[in-house]
Design an enzyme around this catalytic site. Structure first.
Site, PDB file in Angstrom:
ATOM      1  N   ASP A   1      41.025  27.777  30.936  1.00  0.00           N
ATOM      2  CA  ASP A   1      41.277  29.104  31.505  1.00  0.00           C
ATOM      3  C   ASP A   1      41.726  30.046  30.387  1.00  0.00           C
ATOM      4  O   ASP A   1      42.915  30.360  30.269  1.00  0.00           O
ATOM      5  CB  ASP A   1      42.383  29.012  32.573  1.00  0.00           C
ATOM      6  CG  ASP A   1      42.037  27.988  33.648  1.00  0.00           C
ATOM      7  OD1 ASP A   1      40.940  28.065  34.214  1.00  0.00           O
ATOM      8  OD2 ASP A   1      42.874  27.097  33.917  1.00  0.00           O
TER       9      ASP A   1
ATOM     10  N   ASP B   1      36.956  27.003  44.760  1.00  0.00           N
ATOM     11  CA  ASP B   1      38.397  26.949  44.523  1.00  0.00           C
ATOM     12  C   ASP B   1      39.027  26.680  45.889  1.00  0.00           C
ATOM     13  O   ASP B   1      38.783  27.418  46.844  1.00  0.00           O
ATOM     14  CB  ASP B   1      38.920  28.287  43.990  1.00  0.00           C
ATOM     15  CG  ASP B   1      38.466  28.546  42.551  1.00  0.00           C
ATOM     16  OD1 ASP B   1      37.788  27.685  41.970  1.00  0.00           O
ATOM     17  OD2 ASP B   1      38.791  29.624  42.023  1.00  0.00           O
TER      18      ASP B   1
ATOM     19  N   ASN C   1      35.993  28.611  31.950  1.00  0.00           N
ATOM     20  CA  ASN C   1      36.300  29.802  32.749  1.00  0.00           C
ATOM     21  C   ASN C   1      36.691  30.933  31.824  1.00  0.00           C
ATOM     22  O   ASN C   1      36.768  30.761  30.596  1.00  0.00           O
ATOM     23  CB  ASN C   1      37.472  29.508  33.700  1.00  0.00           C
ATOM     24  CG  ASN C   1      37.191  28.348  34.626  1.00  0.00           C
ATOM     25  OD1 ASN C   1      36.229  28.365  35.366  1.00  0.00           O
ATOM     26  ND2 ASN C   1      38.034  27.321  34.568  1.00  0.00           N
TER      27      ASN C   1
ATOM     28  N   GLY D   1      45.495  18.883  39.180  1.00  0.00           N
ATOM     29  CA  GLY D   1      46.595  17.917  39.227  1.00  0.00           C
ATOM     30  C   GLY D   1      46.316  16.580  38.575  1.00  0.00           C
ATOM     31  O   GLY D   1      47.037  15.609  38.826  1.00  0.00           O
TER      32      GLY D   1
HETATM   33  O1  1PR Z   1      45.577  22.589  35.748  1.00  0.00           O
HETATM   34  O2  1PR Z   1      44.504  20.373  35.913  1.00  0.00           O
HETATM   35  O3  1PR Z   1      45.912  21.220  37.779  1.00  0.00           O
HETATM   36  O4  1PR Z   1      43.708  22.207  37.311  1.00  0.00           O
HETATM   37  C1  1PR Z   1      43.775  23.362  38.081  1.00  0.00           C
HETATM   38  C2  1PR Z   1      42.390  23.939  38.116  1.00  0.00           C
HETATM   39  O5  1PR Z   1      42.425  25.048  39.022  1.00  0.00           O
HETATM   40  C3  1PR Z   1      41.940  24.477  36.771  1.00  0.00           C
HETATM   41  O6  1PR Z   1      40.596  24.048  36.567  1.00  0.00           O
HETATM   42  C4  1PR Z   1      41.969  26.001  36.929  1.00  0.00           C
HETATM   43  O7  1PR Z   1      40.826  26.576  36.308  1.00  0.00           O
HETATM   44  C5  1PR Z   1      41.881  26.186  38.425  1.00  0.00           C
HETATM   45  N1  1PR Z   1      42.637  27.344  38.903  1.00  0.00           N
HETATM   46  C6  1PR Z   1      43.997  27.425  38.952  1.00  0.00           C
HETATM   47  N2  1PR Z   1      44.345  28.614  39.519  1.00  0.00           N
HETATM   48  C7  1PR Z   1      43.218  29.264  39.819  1.00  0.00           C
HETATM   49  C8  1PR Z   1      43.127  30.572  40.468  1.00  0.00           C
HETATM   50  O8  1PR Z   1      42.041  31.128  40.663  1.00  0.00           O
HETATM   51  N3  1PR Z   1      44.267  31.147  40.844  1.00  0.00           N
HETATM   52  N4  1PR Z   1      40.874  28.787  39.559  1.00  0.00           N
HETATM   53  C9  1PR Z   1      42.149  28.473  39.424  1.00  0.00           C
HETATM   54  C10 1PR Z   1      40.043  28.850  38.561  1.00  0.00           C
HETATM   55  C11 1PR Z   1      38.026  29.726  38.085  1.00  0.00           C
HETATM   56  C12 1PR Z   1      36.744  29.257  38.544  1.00  0.00           C
HETATM   57  C13 1PR Z   1      36.046  30.309  39.313  1.00  0.00           C
HETATM   58  C14 1PR Z   1      35.225  31.030  38.309  1.00  0.00           C
HETATM   59  C15 1PR Z   1      34.043  31.724  38.880  1.00  0.00           C
HETATM   60  N5  1PR Z   1      38.983  29.535  39.062  1.00  0.00           N
HETATM   61  O9  1PR Z   1      36.861  28.146  39.336  1.00  0.00           O
HETATM   62  O10 1PR Z   1      35.348  29.678  40.283  1.00  0.00           O
HETATM   63  O11 1PR Z   1      36.038  31.954  37.609  1.00  0.00           O
HETATM   64  O12 1PR Z   1      34.409  32.754  39.730  1.00  0.00           O
HETATM   65  P1  1PR Z   1      33.428  33.972  39.967  1.00  0.00           P
HETATM   66  O13 1PR Z   1      32.037  33.418  39.864  1.00  0.00           O
HETATM   67  O14 1PR Z   1      33.721  34.450  41.358  1.00  0.00           O
HETATM   68  O15 1PR Z   1      33.744  34.973  38.925  1.00  0.00           O
HETATM   69  P2  1PR Z   1      45.006  21.584  36.642  1.00  0.00           P
END
Ligand code: 1PR
Length: 551
Positions: free
Chosen positions: A400, A240, A465, A327
């Site tokens: 998500d 991320d 996720n 994005g």
């Molecule tokens: O909506 O098309 O602009 O895409 C944004 C992307 O960013 C989406 O794929 C969304 O999942 C991701 N995202 C947005 N905010 C967050 C955040 O964490 N605040 N991250 C985020 C999503 C989830 C996984 C993470 C797993 C494993 N993070 O990427 O890596 O949950 O984590 P772990 O193994 O530590 O539990 P768009």
């Protein structure tokens, strides 16, 4: 520097191939018209995506006869992915479009009644031949104990002896119960269904053997042992990425999507530099690397030039598939005010070295519109336009979801599951609501509705996720994964909650998920991908063997 000619006939995203060739110390020269073909000594025919589109473009541009003449002249020729498919007589993907007919056979779609299609991941290319003195030899560096990266829905079924009768050496792979052609070689021709440029050290070895004309090399007894002939369990490292308060791009990780330090500074958690981290995971044996640009829903990625640079530097040094998300939607160019379609944003990412793009928020909006219009496909959504241009395998949808508990199934219009993890008030049922904008907005759309809609639109894979589990180190949400796997045929990647190797083992044995992803446990240095794979191997789960030799 020596040069190899690559045929440019607009067949998808081939940046990764150029990177791999350059890494091996060769220059790429482009063939942009049929007259140029005669100039080539070594010629590579790449191709990604749809057989019909690729071969139609190829034929319309006038390449059929010059390329056949090149092959007949005895000069080195390599076909990759659609490039091997082109050598056969045709494909069920576009029955009216003929192939070159250099090899006998047709491509058929994999049967998806017992497995996911597309076939995505690391599989074998089994072939061993005997040299003149009966010693074992590898053909173009192919080793039966190595694994190579495949991504395709159509393949030539392997029928023992048929291609061999015409002088071909054949390397095979097995998917479910189907044995198919992974690579063929004869005289001056080598062609692979897998992507050598995305197959780590094993693939670079094949590409190098072709470029340097080493058709055969001695094979040690150890490398000649055939590995299990199936698809391995894919482990993905996810980064991320966002700008920290000082404006630098950092790898971050939170829990339940909150990436700021809980105490004191409240700063964005900084777990390292994106390019460096991706390289580390590649060398640890990660099967893929995914970047999620987690704040790009606020800004257009067109402003995110540093992210494109991260991708460029990673793609030049990391030879496994790279996915980028964040994005990807129709947007406005802040500099000019021009509206920029999602396809153009994705193209920017592909040109910088991405192999797949991942779509989050925009997929939710598109799915809502799909149901509101009684399941009409407009052909205009980001998923549809990118899938059409680059192939379904290049489009991942990242979801998500969040659990919504209900006391009884009749309390909601959404299909529920009965859960073994009751809610705060003892609720025994739940459904999963989709969110967008990094979990900030919750939609009245269930995750199963979403995945069915995006599969219909042409998505090739689901990145699943789970906000409830994200960063908790408590294991994957198996109930969520089972319900999504039951809803679609395309591959599903389990994400969120991995805290140790046993969690990966659990998700692979308790569900039929296609791949699993970890983030925090790798970033914090608690586990390496290599150690996770060692544990899986000991438990009898088939993983890609570790190969990290310098090629
Ligand atoms: O909506 O098309 O602009 O895409 C944004 C992307 O960013 C989406 O794929 C969304 O999942 C991701 N995202 C947005 N905010 C967050 C955040 O964490 N605040 N991250 C985020 C999503 C989830 C996984 C993470 C797993 C494993 N993070 O990427 O890596 O949950 O984590 P772990 O193994 O530590 O539990 P768009």
């Amino acid at each position: 520097m020596p040069a190899v000619h690559l045929l440019d006939y607009a067949a998808g995203n081939i940046r990764s191939l150029v990177n791999a060739i350059e890494k091996l110390g060769w220059d790429v020269e482009w063939i942009r018209s049929p007259d140029d073909v005669a100039k080539a000594d070594k010629l590579i025919l790449p191709g990604v995506g749809h057989f019909g589109h690729c071969l139609t473009q190829f034929a319309n541009a006038g390449y059929v006869e010059p390329v056949k003449a090149h092959i007949a002249s005895g000069k080195p020729f390599m076909g990759i992915c659609v490039g091997i498919q082109a050598l056969f007589e045709g494909s069920d993907e576009a029955s009216a479009v003929p192939g070159l007919g250099v090899a006998r056979g047709r491509l058929e779609r994999f049967d998806n009644s017992d497995k996911s299609v597309p076939h995505i991941g690391w599989n074998s290319a089994n072939t061993v031949s005997k040299g003149p003195d009966a010693a074992l030899e590898s053909i173009y560096g192919l080793r039966p104990d190595s694994k190579y990266y495949y991504v395709h829905s159509y393949a030539v079924p392997y029928r023992k002896g048929e291609l061999e009768k015409d002088g071909w050496t054949v390397a095979t792979a097995k998917y479910g119960n189907e044995i198919f052609v992974g690579a063929i070689a004869r005289d001056n021709v080598l062609a692979t269904q897998f992507h050598p440029e995305k197959s780590g050290a094993a693939g670079l070895r094949v590409l190098k053997a072709f470029l340097s004309g080493n058709k055969t090399s001695p094979l040690s007894a150890a490398s000649s042992a055939q590995s299990t002939r199936g698809l391995t369990r894919r482990i993905i490292a996810c980064l991320d990425v966002r700008a920290n308060d000082a404006g630098d791009l950092v790898v971050t990780k939170g829990d339940q999507y909150d990436v700021r330090e809980k105490s004191g500074s409240n700063a964005v958690r900084n777990l390292g530099k994106p390019v460096q981290k991706a390289q580390e995971y590649y060398h640890q044996g990660a099967d893929e690397v995914t970047f999620l640009n987690i704040t790009s829903f606020r800004d257009t990625p067109l402003k995110d030039l540093p992210m494109l640079e991260v991708l460029r530097q990673t793609a030049a040094t990391v030879f496994v598939p790279l996915t980028i998300g964040g994005g990807i939607r129709d947007t406005l160019d802040p500099a000019t005010g021009r509206s920029v379609p999602a396809l153009e944003v994705a193209t920017l990412y592909f040109q910088s070295g991405a192999d797949k793009v991942s779509i989050g928020s925009d997929a939710v909006t598109a799915a809502e519109a799909y149901y509101a219009s009684k399941r009409t496909l407009t052909g205009k959504t980001a998923i549809e336009t990118i899938s059409e241009a680059y192939g379904a395998q290049a489009v991942v949808v990242s979801i998500d979801p969040k659990r919504v508990y209900v006391a009884s199934a009749s309390d909601t219009t959404h299909a529920t599951i009965s859960t073994s993890l009751p809610g705060p008030d003892g609720e025994a049922h739940c459904w999963y609501a989709c969110t967008s904008q990094g979990g900030r907005k919750t939609h009245d759309l269930s995750v199963t509705e979403l995945v069915r809609a995006v599969e219909a639109m042409g998505a090739g894979e689901i990145l699943l996720n789970c906000i409830d589990r994200d960063g908790t180190n408590s294991g994957f949400d198996l109930e969520l994964i089972r319900s999504v796997k039951a809803a679609v045929k395309i591959p599903v990647i389990a994400s969120s909650g991995a805290g140790n190797a046993d969690h990966f083992a659990e998700v692979f044995t308790e569900t039929n998920v296609d791949a699993a992803l970890g983030a925090g446990m790798f970033h914090r240095g608690e586990w390496t991908v290599k150690r996770v794979k060692e544990v899986l191997g000991k438990k009898g789960l088939d993983v890609r063997p570790f190969e990290d030799e310098e090629i």
